[in-house]
Motif scaffolding. Structure first.
Motif, short mmCIF file in Angstrom:
data_model
loop_
_atom_site.label_atom_id
_atom_site.label_comp_id
_atom_site.label_asym_id
_atom_site.label_seq_id
_atom_site.Cartn_x
_atom_site.Cartn_y
_atom_site.Cartn_z
N ILE A 333 1.92 -0.92 -2.68
CA ILE A 333 1.64 -0.91 -1.89
C ILE A 333 0.16 0.21 -1.94
CG2 ILE A 333 1.82 0.61 1.06
CD1 ILE A 333 4.84 0.36 0.27
N THR A 334 -1.15 -0.61 -1.61
CA THR A 334 -2.18 0.54 -1.70
C THR A 334 -2.28 0.64 -0.61
OG1 THR A 334 -2.74 -1.91 -1.64
CG2 THR A 334 -2.43 -0.84 -4.08
N GLY A 335 -3.62 1.86 -1.03
CA GLY A 335 -3.93 2.06 0.65
C GLY A 335 -4.72 3.52 0.18
N PRO A 336 -5.26 5.15 0.84
CA PRO A 336 -6.00 6.06 1.21
C PRO A 336 -5.00 6.63 1.09
CG PRO A 336 -5.93 5.33 3.42
CD PRO A 336 -5.72 4.30 3.06
N ASN A 337 -5.63 7.80 0.67
CA ASN A 337 -4.22 9.42 0.57
C ASN A 337 -4.00 10.15 2.13
OD1 ASN A 337 -3.91 9.38 -2.23
ND2 ASN A 337 -6.24 10.52 -2.45
N THR A 338 -2.87 10.22 2.13
CA THR A 338 -2.29 9.77 3.32
C THR A 338 -2.01 9.39 4.45
OG1 THR A 338 -4.29 10.91 4.68
CG2 THR A 338 -3.40 13.05 3.62
N GLY A 339 -2.47 8.03 3.49
CA GLY A 339 -2.10 6.86 4.71
C GLY A 339 -0.92 6.23 5.50
N GLY A 340 0.25 7.04 5.01
CA GLY A 340 1.26 6.33 4.86
C GLY A 340 2.57 5.34 3.37
N LYS A 341 1.64 5.79 2.95
CA LYS A 341 2.04 5.11 1.34
C LYS A 341 3.74 5.56 0.98
CE LYS A 341 -0.66 5.08 -1.58
NZ LYS A 341 -1.70 5.75 -1.11
N THR A 342 3.21 6.89 0.70
CA THR A 342 4.61 7.75 0.59
C THR A 342 6.12 7.81 1.65
OG1 THR A 342 3.22 9.20 -0.74
CG2 THR A 342 5.76 10.01 0.04
N LYS A 462 7.08 -12.73 -8.29
CA LYS A 462 8.06 -12.45 -8.10
C LYS A 462 7.63 -10.80 -7.10
CE LYS A 462 12.06 -13.68 -10.82
NZ LYS A 462 13.23 -13.78 -11.79
N ALA A 463 6.62 -10.78 -7.71
CA ALA A 463 5.73 -9.64 -6.25
C ALA A 463 5.00 -9.21 -5.50
CB ALA A 463 5.35 -9.00 -7.83
N VAL A 464 4.34 -9.06 -4.33
CA VAL A 464 3.58 -9.49 -3.66
C VAL A 464 3.01 -7.79 -3.16
CG1 VAL A 464 5.24 -8.61 -2.17
CG2 VAL A 464 3.54 -10.37 -1.06
N ASN A 465 1.73 -7.86 -2.74
CA ASN A 465 0.89 -6.90 -2.17
C ASN A 465 0.76 -6.42 -1.24
OD1 ASN A 465 -1.05 -5.75 -4.42
ND2 ASN A 465 -1.97 -8.04 -4.53
N ALA A 466 1.35 -5.07 -0.68
CA ALA A 466 0.86 -4.95 0.46
C ALA A 466 0.54 -3.21 0.34
CB ALA A 466 2.80 -3.61 0.77
N SER A 467 0.08 -2.94 2.38
CA SER A 467 -1.25 -2.00 2.38
C SER A 467 -1.18 -1.33 3.64
CB SER A 467 -2.68 -3.04 2.39
OG SER A 467 -2.66 -3.81 3.28
N VAL A 468 -1.40 -0.26 3.59
CA VAL A 468 -1.59 0.48 4.92
C VAL A 468 -2.81 0.71 5.53
CG1 VAL A 468 0.79 2.02 4.96
CG2 VAL A 468 -1.41 2.17 3.11
N ILE A 483 2.02 -6.99 4.64
CA ILE A 483 2.37 -7.37 4.04
C ILE A 483 1.47 -8.23 3.39
CG2 ILE A 483 4.48 -8.55 3.01
CD1 ILE A 483 5.02 -5.23 3.24
N GLY A 484 1.53 -8.43 2.13
CA GLY A 484 1.08 -9.16 2.06
C GLY A 484 -0.88 -9.57 1.25
N VAL A 485 -0.93 -8.64 2.08
CA VAL A 485 -2.63 -7.63 1.82
C VAL A 485 -2.84 -6.80 1.32
CG1 VAL A 485 -5.02 -7.08 2.93
CG2 VAL A 485 -3.60 -9.16 4.20
N PRO A 486 -3.72 -6.46 -0.11
CA PRO A 486 -3.69 -5.34 -0.81
C PRO A 486 -4.46 -4.22 -0.11
CG PRO A 486 -5.33 -7.35 -2.07
CD PRO A 486 -4.41 -7.66 -0.47
N GLY A 487 -4.44 -2.98 -0.71
CA GLY A 487 -5.24 -2.11 0.42
C GLY A 487 -6.43 -2.17 0.14
N GLU A 488 -7.82 -1.77 1.38
CA GLU A 488 -9.01 -1.97 0.66
C GLU A 488 -9.23 -0.16 0.34
OE1 GLU A 488 -11.29 -3.17 4.00
OE2 GLU A 488 -9.77 -3.70 5.26
N SER A 489 -10.56 -0.49 -0.48
CA SER A 489 -10.99 0.57 -1.48
C SER A 489 -12.31 1.55 -0.25
CB SER A 489 -12.32 0.51 -1.89
OG SER A 489 -12.28 1.65 -2.82
N ASN A 490 -12.59 2.97 0.27
CA ASN A 490 -12.23 2.67 2.42
C ASN A 490 -13.38 4.00 1.27
OD1 ASN A 490 -11.71 1.33 3.90
ND2 ASN A 490 -9.38 2.33 3.13
N ALA A 491 -13.35 4.31 0.31
CA ALA A 491 -14.04 5.27 -0.53
C ALA A 491 -16.12 4.96 0.05
CB ALA A 491 -14.16 5.62 -1.97
N PHE A 492 -16.46 4.26 0.00
CA PHE A 492 -17.64 4.12 -0.29
C PHE A 492 -18.12 4.29 1.67
CE2 PHE A 492 -18.30 1.65 -4.30
CZ PHE A 492 -18.61 2.83 -4.59
N SER A 493 -16.72 3.42 2.51
CA SER A 493 -17.07 3.97 3.83
C SER A 493 -16.77 5.36 3.99
CB SER A 493 -16.53 2.90 5.13
OG SER A 493 -16.31 1.16 4.23
#
Length: 783
Positions: A333-342, A462-468, A483-493
Motif C-alpha cells: 500500500i502506497t499513498g500520502p501520509n495521514t491517508g489511511g495506510k496504517t 504474488k504481490a499487488v499494488n494498492a493505494s489510498v 487494489i491494483g493501483v499504486p499510490g500517486e506522488s502528490n508532493a508537487f501537486s
C-alpha cells in the motif's frame, strides 16, 4: 499466539471495550480470559457460540443478569464452616434468581425459532435452587436486614426492644418538659451517644443532674448525659440488643448450613452465568457496532467486505474491501501520509486477532477469514532513548524477531518497511525482506513510500499494488483503498496548491531521474484509467439493472396478457360449444317432428330425405375456430428425452415426456392421463433434464366447473357432453364431479349410469344425497 503485536494493533483496547459491556465482574473476567487462538477448531467453536449469543439477543431483545454476584469467596468460606454475612447471603439469593431468569428466558424461546445448542445445554445445567432462594428472602429483606419474621425468638426480642426504647424516650421527654431541667439544656432534644440515649446539658450544670456522661462537644460547652433515671432501662435495652445479635447469628448460621449443602451446584451456576455474561457482552458489542461472525476457513484466502476499524467512528470510518491469499500473498500500500495506510494495516491485523478470539468483527456478510498461526506487526516509531536505538534499529530489531517466528500460515504486517535509513539502502532491504517472507509462504500487508516497492509489487507474480486516494483539490485524503493501483506522488501537486512557485517546482522535477519520472507518469496514468474504468463500470451496472427491471416488467405484462388471452379463448370456446349444442338439439327436434310426420304420411316423405335434411342441418351448425396460443417451440426434428415439456397438437394440452418408445413414439403424461403419441404430433416447449415429475395440465380449474347440467337433453347427446366434460374434469385435476340430469322418467339417469359403469376413468358413482340433489344428481368419483 504471540502477544508482542497486540499493543501495536490496539487489540487490548478493543478487548476492554467489550469487557466493559459485561454486567458483572464475572463476565469481565470471562472476557479477560479470552485471547487469540491459532487452533482452527477452537476458533470455530468460539465463533459458533458467539453467533448463538447474538441470535439469542436478537430474538429476546435484551438479556437480564440482574442480581448476579461473584459469590465464590463466600462459598469457599462456608465450606470451611464460616457463617455468612447478611450481604453474602443476599448475594447468593440474587445469583440464584439471575440463573432462574436466564434459564426461563431460554425455555421461552422455541427451538423452531433458534436451536442454540450450546446455550440451551448450559442453561439447562443451571441448578434450580428455588427453595434456598425463598428461605434466604424469607429471612433477609432487600434493605439487607434480617426480618423479624425469620424466627419467633427474634420477633419477641424486637418487640421488647421497641417497648424499651419507647419507655426510655417517654421518660426523657418528661424530663425535657421539666422547668428545672430546661434551664440546664443546651438543646431540647434526645440523641444517642455510644448506643445510649442522652440529652445535651450545659457544661456549668455538670454536677446538677445525676447520670453518666457519655460524650462532650468539641468546644467542651455541651455534655451528653444519660440521666440516672434511664440508666437501668438502657442497660436492659443493651441486654436485649445482645440477644437480638445472637439470634441473628443463629439465623445466618442456619442459612449458611443450607448453602453449604449446595456449594457445588452454586459454584457451577456461577461459572455458567459468568460465561454467559461474557458471551452476552460480545453479542451486545455486535449489536452496537453492527458486527458479524465471519465465515472462517482453515487455510485459504482472506476476504474483507466493507470492513471498518472498530475503534473509529462508525459514521465516519471509510470501509475497505480487501482480498489476500491464493495467487496474491502480498499487498503493498502506497499513498500520502495521514491517508489511511496504517489504518488499513491495523484493520486487517486487529480483525484477525478479534476473530481468532471469538469476537464479532465490524464487516459485512461475505467476509471470509483464515485462521492464522500468528499475527506479526511492525508498526510505528518505537525509538528508545534509553537503549540508544534509532528508528531504523528499532524496526530492524522487531523485524528480525518476526522473521525467526513466522511460518507459512502467518500474517505479517509491515508499516513503512525500510524507513529510517538511506532511501536507496532502505528500499533494497525492504525488497529483500519481502522476498524472504514471500518465500516462506506468509500473507503480507505492507505500507511504503518507496517507488522501488511499487515496481516490486507490479512485477512480482504474488504481490499487488494498492493505494489510498488523496483529493488534491481539498488537500485531504479520502481514505478509500484501491487494489491494483499504486499510490500517486502528490508532493508537487500539493506544493503547487499551497502556493509554491512554479519555478521551484520545475527545478525540483528536474532533480528526479528520468526513470522515476516515467514511473510516476505510469502510476498517474494507471490511477486515472482505473478510476475511469470504475466510473464506466458503475454506469454499465446501472444500465444493466435498469434493463433487467424493464425486462421483468415486460415479462410480467406479457404473462398477464397471455393469461387474459387464454381466458377469452376458453370463454369463446365454451360459448361456441353451447351454441353448437343448442343448434344440434333444435335439429334433432326438427328431425323428430319430421319422422313423426313421415309415419303419419309415409307417401309424402322418404327416409333418405330425412337423412339429407339432417346432414344439411349439421352443415349449417355455426363453426368456431380459435387461434392457438402463441408459444416459442423448439424445432420438431429435435429428438425428445424424458423430462421434456411438450404440447400435444391434437388437443392443445401440455404434458411431459415420461418414456421414449420405438418407432419415434413417446409416452406423454398429460395431467393424470398417459398418452402414446407420435413425434409428429408433439411440439417441444423446453427441456428440463432433471425433471421427472409430471407437470399440471395447462387447463385451469377455474375454467372447468365441478358439475354439468344435462337436464332436457336426450341420452345420446347427454353422453357426448359427459364424455367431453369428464376429459376436461380429469385434466383439471378434479377427483369428484356432479352430473345433474333431473328426476323425470328416470331414462336419462339410467343411460348415464350405464355409461359410467363402463368408463375406464370412473372409480365409482352414486345417487346424490338429499342435500346434493337426491335422484336428480349422480356423484362421480374419478381415478
Amino acid at each position: 499466539m504471540e502477544d508482542s503485536s497486540w499493543k501495536a494493533l490496539e487489540y487490548l483496547t478493543i478487548k476492554n471495550r467489550i469487557k466493559n459491556l459485561a454486567t458483572t465482574s464475572l463476565g469481565q473476567e470471562a472476557i479477560e480470559a479470552m485471547k487469540p487462538s491459532s487452533d482452527y477448531f477452537h476458533v470455530e467453536q468460539q465463533l459458533r457460540i458467539t453467533q448463538e449469543a447474538m441470535d439469542f439477543l436478537r430474538l429476546k431483545g435484551e438479556v437480564s443478569l440482574h442480581g448476579l454476584e461473584d459469590i465464590r469467596a463466600a462459598l469457599i468460606r462456608v465450606t470451611k464452616g464460616s457463617i455468612l454475612q447478611i450481604e453474602e447471603s443476599w448475594a447468593i439469593a440474587t445469583t440464584i434468581h439471575a440463573g432462574r431468569q436466564v434459564k426461563s428466558a431460554m425455555r421461552q424461546l422455541s427451538e423452531e425459532s433458534a436451536t442454540l445448542p450450546y446455550l440451551r445445554k448450559n442453561c439447562e445445567q443451571i441448578a434450580s435452587l428455588d427453595d434456598l432462594e425463598a428461605e434466604i428472602k424469607r429471612c433477609i429483606s432487600e434493605d439487607l436486614e434480617v426480618k423479624s419474621t425469620a424466627s419467633e425468638e427474634l420477633r419477641a426480642i424486637r418487640q421488647k426492644l421497641i417497648t424499651g426504647r419507647q419507655r426510655i424516650q417517654e421518660t426523657l421527654q418528661q424530663m425535657l418538659r421539666s422547668s428545672r431541667i430546661q434551664k440546664m439544656l443546651q438543646e431540647s432534644l434526645i440523641t444517642i451517644r455510644n448506643e445510649r440515649y442522652v440529652i445535651p446539658i450545659k457544661a456549668e450544670y455538670r454536677g446538677s443532674l445525676a447520670g453518666i456522661i457519655h460524650d462532650q462537644s468539641a468546644s467542651g460547652a455541651t455534655l451528653y448525659i444519660e440521666p440516672q433515671s434511664v440508666v437501668a432501662m438502657g442497660n436492659q435495652l443493651r441486654t436485649w440488643e445482645l440477644e437480638e445479635s445472637r439470634e441473628i447469628d443463629k439465623i445466618l448460621a442456619a442459612l449458611s448450613n443450607l448453602v453449604a449443602e449446595v456449594t457445588n451446584e452454586l459454584t457451577e451456576n456461577v461459572a455458567i452465568l459468568g460465561e454467559l455474561d461474557g458471551l452476552f457482552a460480545k453479542a451486545e458489542y455486535a449489536r452496537i457496532e453492527w458486527a458479524i461472525v465471519p465465515k472462517i476457513i482453515q487455510n485459504g484466502p482472506l476476504k474483507l467486505k466493507q470492513a471498518r476499524h472498530p475503534l473509529l467512528d462508525r459514521e465516519l470510518a471509510v470501509p475497505i474491501d480487501l482480498e489476500l491469499g491464493n495467487n496474491i500473498q502480498a499487498i503493498i500500500i502506497t499513498g500520502p501520509n495521514t491517508g489511511g495506510k496504517t489504518v488499513t494495516l491495523k484493520t486487517v491485523g486487529l480483525l484477525a486477532l478479534m476473530m481468532q478470539s471469538g469476537f464479532p468483527i465490524p464487516a459485512l456478510d461475505g467476509t471470509i477469514m483464515p485462521v492464522y498461526s500468528g499475527v506479526y506487526a511492525d508498526i510505528g516509531d518505537e525509538q528508545s532513548i534509553e537503549q540508544s536505538l534509532s528508528t531504523f534499529s528499532s524496526h530492524m530489531t522487531k523485524i528480525i524477531r518476526i522473521l525467526h517466528e513466522i511460518d507459512e500460515h502467518s500474517l505479517v504486517l509491515f508499516d513503512e518497511l525500510g524507513a529510517g535509513t538511506d532511501p536507496t539502502e532502505g528500499a533494497a532491504m525492504a525488497v529483500a525482506i519481502l522476498n524472504h517472507v514471500l518465500h516462506k509462504g506468509c500473507s503480507i500487508v505492507a505500507t511504503t513510500h518507496y517507488s522501488e516497492l511499487k515496481v516490486f509489487a507490479h512485477t512480482h507474480p504474488k504481490a499487488v499494488n494498492a493505494s489510498v486516494q488523496f483529493d488534491v483539490e481539498t488537500l485531504r485524503p479520502t481514505y478509500k483503498l484501491e487494489i491494483g493501483v499504486p499510490g500517486e506522488s502528490n508532493a508537487f501537486s500539493i506544493a503547487k496548491r499551497l502556493g509554491l512557485s512554479e519555478e521551484i517546482i520545475e527545478a525540483a522535477k528536474e532533480e528526479i531521474s528520468q526513470e522515476e519520472s516515467r514511473l510516476e507518469e505510469v502510476i498517474t496514468s494507471l490511477a486515472k484509467a482505473k478510476r475511469e474504468a470504475e466510473e464506466e463500470g458503475m454506469k454499465a451496472q446501472s444500465l444493466r439493472e435498469e434493463a433487467e427491471r424493464l425486462y421483468r416488467d415486460i415479462r410480467e405484462k406479457w404473462q398477464l396478457w397471455e393469461e387474459e388471452k387464454f381466458q377469452l379463448q376458453e370463454k369463446a370456446r365454451q360459448e361456441a360449444r353451447s351454441i353448437v349444442n343448442l343448434a344440434t338439439r333444435e335439429a334433432d327436434e326438427v328431425l323428430s317432428e319430421l319422422r313423426q310426420w313421415a309415419k303419419e304420411r309415409p307417401q309424402d316423405v322418404k327416409e333418405h330425405k330425412l337423412t339429407e335434411a339432417r346432414s344439411r342441418l349439421q352443415q349449417a351448425n355455426p363453426g368456431v375456430t380459435l387461434v392457438a396460443q402463441k408459444e416459442t417451440f423448439a424445432p420438431e426434428k429435435e429428438q425428445l428425452v424424458v423430462g421434456d415439456e411438450v404440447k400435444a397438437k391434437s388437443f392443445g394440452q401440455k404434458g411431459t415426456v415420461v418414456e421414449v418408445l420405438a418407432d419415434d413414439q413417446y409416452r406423454v403424461q398429460v395431467g393424470s392421463l398417459k398418452l402414446v403419441l407420435d413425434r409428429s404430433g408433439l411440439t417441444k416447449l423446453k427441456s428440463t433434464a432433471t425433471a421427472t415429475k409430471p407437470i399440471t395440465s395447462v387447463r385451469s380449474r377455474s375454467f372447468v366447473k365441478s358439475e354439468i347440467d344435462l337436464r332436457g337433453k336426450l341420452v345420446e347427446e347427454a353422453l357426448v357432453d359427459i364424455e367431453k366434460y369428464l376429459d376436461d374434469a380429469i385434466l383439471a385435476g378434479f377427483k369428484q364431479v356432479h352430473l345433474i340430469h333431473g328426476k323425470g322418467t328416470g331414462a336419462l339417469r339410467k343411460g348415464v349410469h350405464a355409461y359410467l359403469a363402463k368408463h375406464r376413468r370412473v372409480a365409482a358413482f352414486r345417487n346424490g344425497e338429499y342435500s346434493e340433489g337426491g335422484l336428480g344428481v349422480t356423484v362421480v368419483e374419478l381415478k
